[in-house]
Design a protein around this motif. Structure first.
Motif, PDB file in Angstrom:
ATOM      1  N   THR A  73      31.684 -29.930  24.555  1.00  0.00           N
ATOM      2  CA  THR A  73      31.199 -28.797  25.336  1.00  0.00           C
ATOM      3  C   THR A  73      31.129 -27.529  24.488  1.00  0.00           C
ATOM      4  N   THR A  74      30.274 -26.607  24.907  1.00  0.00           N
ATOM      5  CA  THR A  74      30.188 -25.267  24.340  1.00  0.00           C
ATOM      6  C   THR A  74      30.119 -24.280  25.493  1.00  0.00           C
ATOM      7  N   SER A  75      30.058 -22.985  25.177  1.00  0.00           N
ATOM      8  CA  SER A  75      30.046 -21.973  26.237  1.00  0.00           C
ATOM      9  C   SER A  75      28.827 -22.092  27.138  1.00  0.00           C
ATOM     10  N   ASP A  76      27.700 -22.526  26.581  1.00  0.00           N
ATOM     11  CA  ASP A  76      26.483 -22.651  27.398  1.00  0.00           C
ATOM     12  C   ASP A  76      26.136 -24.101  27.714  1.00  0.00           C
ATOM     13  N   GLN A  77      27.018 -25.037  27.353  1.00  0.00           N
ATOM     14  CA  GLN A  77      26.804 -26.445  27.659  1.00  0.00           C
ATOM     15  C   GLN A  77      28.090 -27.030  28.252  1.00  0.00           C
ATOM     16  N   PRO A  78      28.369 -26.715  29.509  1.00  0.00           N
ATOM     17  CA  PRO A  78      29.632 -27.136  30.137  1.00  0.00           C
ATOM     18  C   PRO A  78      29.589 -28.590  30.602  1.00  0.00           C
ATOM     19  N   TYR A  79      30.761 -29.095  30.975  1.00  0.00           N
ATOM     20  CA  TYR A  79      30.833 -30.383  31.650  1.00  0.00           C
ATOM     21  C   TYR A  79      30.305 -30.193  33.074  1.00  0.00           C
ATOM     22  N   ILE A  80      29.528 -31.157  33.560  1.00  0.00           N
ATOM     23  CA  ILE A  80      28.929 -30.998  34.885  1.00  0.00           C
ATOM     24  C   ILE A  80      28.938 -32.307  35.668  1.00  0.00           C
ATOM     25  N   VAL A  81      28.780 -32.139  36.971  1.00  0.00           N
ATOM     26  CA  VAL A  81      28.431 -33.238  37.867  1.00  0.00           C
ATOM     27  C   VAL A  81      27.107 -32.867  38.524  1.00  0.00           C
ATOM     28  N   ILE A 108      24.254 -29.078  41.486  1.00  0.00           N
ATOM     29  CA  ILE A 108      24.854 -29.051  40.148  1.00  0.00           C
ATOM     30  C   ILE A 108      26.202 -28.350  40.244  1.00  0.00           C
ATOM     31  N   ILE A 109      27.233 -28.967  39.689  1.00  0.00           N
ATOM     32  CA  ILE A 109      28.574 -28.384  39.693  1.00  0.00           C
ATOM     33  C   ILE A 109      29.103 -28.315  38.263  1.00  0.00           C
ATOM     34  N   HIS A 110      29.541 -27.129  37.847  1.00  0.00           N
ATOM     35  CA  HIS A 110      30.238 -26.991  36.577  1.00  0.00           C
ATOM     36  C   HIS A 110      31.694 -27.403  36.781  1.00  0.00           C
ATOM     37  N   LEU A 111      32.125 -28.402  36.044  1.00  0.00           N
ATOM     38  CA  LEU A 111      33.464 -28.942  36.241  1.00  0.00           C
ATOM     39  C   LEU A 111      34.543 -27.984  35.733  1.00  0.00           C
ATOM     40  N   LYS A 112      35.623 -27.920  36.484  1.00  0.00           N
ATOM     41  CA  LYS A 112      36.776 -27.135  36.055  1.00  0.00           C
ATOM     42  C   LYS A 112      37.445 -27.831  34.871  1.00  0.00           C
ATOM     43  N   GLU A 125      35.973 -37.672  28.142  1.00  0.00           N
ATOM     44  CA  GLU A 125      35.673 -38.802  29.018  1.00  0.00           C
ATOM     45  C   GLU A 125      36.915 -39.229  29.800  1.00  0.00           C
ATOM     46  N   LEU A 126      38.089 -39.098  29.180  1.00  0.00           N
ATOM     47  CA  LEU A 126      39.334 -39.420  29.863  1.00  0.00           C
ATOM     48  C   LEU A 126      39.878 -38.239  30.648  1.00  0.00           C
ATOM     49  N   SER A 127      39.878 -37.058  30.039  1.00  0.00           N
ATOM     50  CA  SER A 127      40.553 -35.908  30.648  1.00  0.00           C
ATOM     51  C   SER A 127      39.716 -35.199  31.701  1.00  0.00           C
ATOM     52  N   VAL A 128      38.385 -35.392  31.672  1.00  0.00           N
ATOM     53  CA  VAL A 128      37.506 -34.678  32.611  1.00  0.00           C
ATOM     54  C   VAL A 128      36.636 -35.649  33.407  1.00  0.00           C
ATOM     55  N   PHE A 129      35.864 -36.473  32.718  1.00  0.00           N
ATOM     56  CA  PHE A 129      34.878 -37.311  33.397  1.00  0.00           C
ATOM     57  C   PHE A 129      35.532 -38.342  34.329  1.00  0.00           C
ATOM     58  N   ALA A 130      36.581 -39.021  33.842  1.00  0.00           N
ATOM     59  CA  ALA A 130      37.234 -40.047  34.662  1.00  0.00           C
ATOM     60  C   ALA A 130      37.860 -39.437  35.905  1.00  0.00           C
ATOM     61  N   LEU A 131      38.454 -38.251  35.774  1.00  0.00           N
ATOM     62  CA  LEU A 131      39.080 -37.610  36.931  1.00  0.00           C
ATOM     63  C   LEU A 131      38.040 -37.166  37.943  1.00  0.00           C
ATOM     64  N   ALA A 132      36.904 -36.669  37.454  1.00  0.00           N
ATOM     65  CA  ALA A 132      35.829 -36.286  38.375  1.00  0.00           C
ATOM     66  C   ALA A 132      35.266 -37.509  39.090  1.00  0.00           C
ATOM     67  N   ALA A 133      35.092 -38.600  38.351  1.00  0.00           N
ATOM     68  CA  ALA A 133      34.588 -39.830  38.964  1.00  0.00           C
ATOM     69  C   ALA A 133      35.563 -40.339  40.015  1.00  0.00           C
ATOM     70  N   ALA A 134      36.868 -40.283  39.729  1.00  0.00           N
ATOM     71  CA  ALA A 134      37.881 -40.746  40.673  1.00  0.00           C
ATOM     72  C   ALA A 134      37.886 -39.890  41.935  1.00  0.00           C
ATOM     73  N   HIS A 135      37.705 -38.580  41.754  1.00  0.00           N
ATOM     74  CA  HIS A 135      37.650 -37.679  42.907  1.00  0.00           C
ATOM     75  C   HIS A 135      36.493 -38.064  43.831  1.00  0.00           C
ATOM     76  N   LEU A 142      32.370 -32.892  46.633  1.00  0.00           N
ATOM     77  CA  LEU A 142      31.759 -32.475  45.375  1.00  0.00           C
ATOM     78  C   LEU A 142      32.081 -31.009  45.079  1.00  0.00           C
ATOM     79  N   SER A 143      32.040 -30.176  46.097  1.00  0.00           N
ATOM     80  CA  SER A 143      32.253 -28.737  45.914  1.00  0.00           C
ATOM     81  C   SER A 143      33.645 -28.412  45.393  1.00  0.00           C
ATOM     82  N   ASN A 144      34.597 -29.308  45.596  1.00  0.00           N
ATOM     83  CA  ASN A 144      35.973 -29.056  45.140  1.00  0.00           C
ATOM     84  C   ASN A 144      36.158 -29.280  43.637  1.00  0.00           C
ATOM     85  N   LEU A 145      35.137 -29.813  42.986  1.00  0.00           N
ATOM     86  CA  LEU A 145      35.262 -30.117  41.564  1.00  0.00           C
ATOM     87  C   LEU A 145      35.005 -28.911  40.669  1.00  0.00           C
ATOM     88  N   GLY A 146      34.365 -27.876  41.194  1.00  0.00           N
ATOM     89  CA  GLY A 146      34.070 -26.724  40.350  1.00  0.00           C
ATOM     90  C   GLY A 146      33.107 -25.770  41.008  1.00  0.00           C
TER      91      GLY A 146
END
Length: 262
Positions: A73-81, A108-112, A125-135, A142-146
């Motif tokens: 990720t970068t400042s203008d390329q965040p993790y998203i759902v 579109i949601i920017h992940l916390k 993929e482990l610390s962000v993506f897997a947790l979002a997928a599990a949620h 969806l709105s609670n993710l970010g």
């Protein structure tokens, strides 16, 4: 039983895929985890976008698609759902999602950020993506993710150049049979054809194709043909041959279609 797909550029000898699958199975009881593709070239988001774009709609609604290509990720390329047409997509907003969706997606949601697993900082993929997928898998909102976002990071797709008597396209993908897929859609081809004759020029004027085949076996083995594939895109192929290797065709190679009045 929900479906979670994974599309990655990971080599099979690494532990990354096994770790991600293990965490998903631990967090998502009963999940059906599907390998969409793991043959993406390293960091090739265009290739990943092509595969996901043409595959995801065959999965059942509610499926969750994790894309792990160029994930840093970068400042203008965040993790998203991204939620679109009943499907969820998780990854990094690096331009890939703009290539997947023709129109603006439904949400579109920017992940916390996950500050509790700093040891996995370089393994989102482990610390962000897997947790979002599990949620999402466990019926979380969806709105609670970010934070909701209005648009995706813009990466303009390579488009065919259209003139009255010529379409100049680019090879956008080489498949596992060494067939070259071109950014000329069936609709674009026939709307420009207007009842005229045509020639498809492969590698400048060295190879000419003057008809669209319905099947690969419409030509003798070793001959070149043009076909519109299941994605509705022009495909240049060789019946039981490796066209791209033999003719040294690669992504971004030009394919021209010339039209002639009868």
């Amino acid at each position: 039983m929900g479906v979670i797909t994974i599309c990655s550029d990971w080599n099979g000898r690494d532990y990354y895929l096994g770790a991600l699958k293990g965490r998903l199975l631990s967090l998502c009881e009963g999940a059906q985890i599907v390998d969409m593709s793991h043959n993406i070239e390293s960091y090739n988001i265009s290739q990943a976008a092509f595969i996901v774009k043409n595959a995801y709609h065959y999965y059942p609604e509610g499926s969750i698609h994790i894309i792990t290509v160029n994930s840093e990720t970068t400042s203008d390329q965040p993790y998203i759902v991204v939620y679109n047409k009943g499907h969820y997509f998780i990854g990094t907003d690096n331009g890939m999602f703009n290539l997947i969706f023709r129109d603006q997606p439904d949400e579109i949601i920017h992940l916390k950020a996950n500050n509790k697993e700093n040891h996995l900082l370089n393994f989102p993929e482990l610390s962000v993506f897997a947790l979002a997928a599990a949620h999402l898998y466990n019926n979380g909102k969806l709105s609670n993710l970010g934070k909701k976002a209005k648009s995706l990071y813009n990466m303009v797709p390579i488009r065919a150049l259209i003139q009255r008597d010529t379409i100049t396209g680019k090879v956008i993908y080489i498949d596992s049979y060494s067939n070259a897929i071109v950014n000329i859609s069936k609709d674009l081809f026939y709307s420009t054809l207007e009842g005229r004759d045509f020639e498809i020029l492969v590698q400048s004027n060295q190879h000419l194709i003057t008809k669209i085949s319905q099947h690969y076996k419409d030509v003798p083995e070793g001959d070149i043909l043009a076909i519109f594939n299941s994605a509705g895109m022009l495909e240049i192929a060789m019946n039981k041959g490796e066209l791209s290797k033999l003719l040294e065709i690669d992504t971004n190679s030009d394919i021209r279609v010339k039209f002639h009045d009868r």
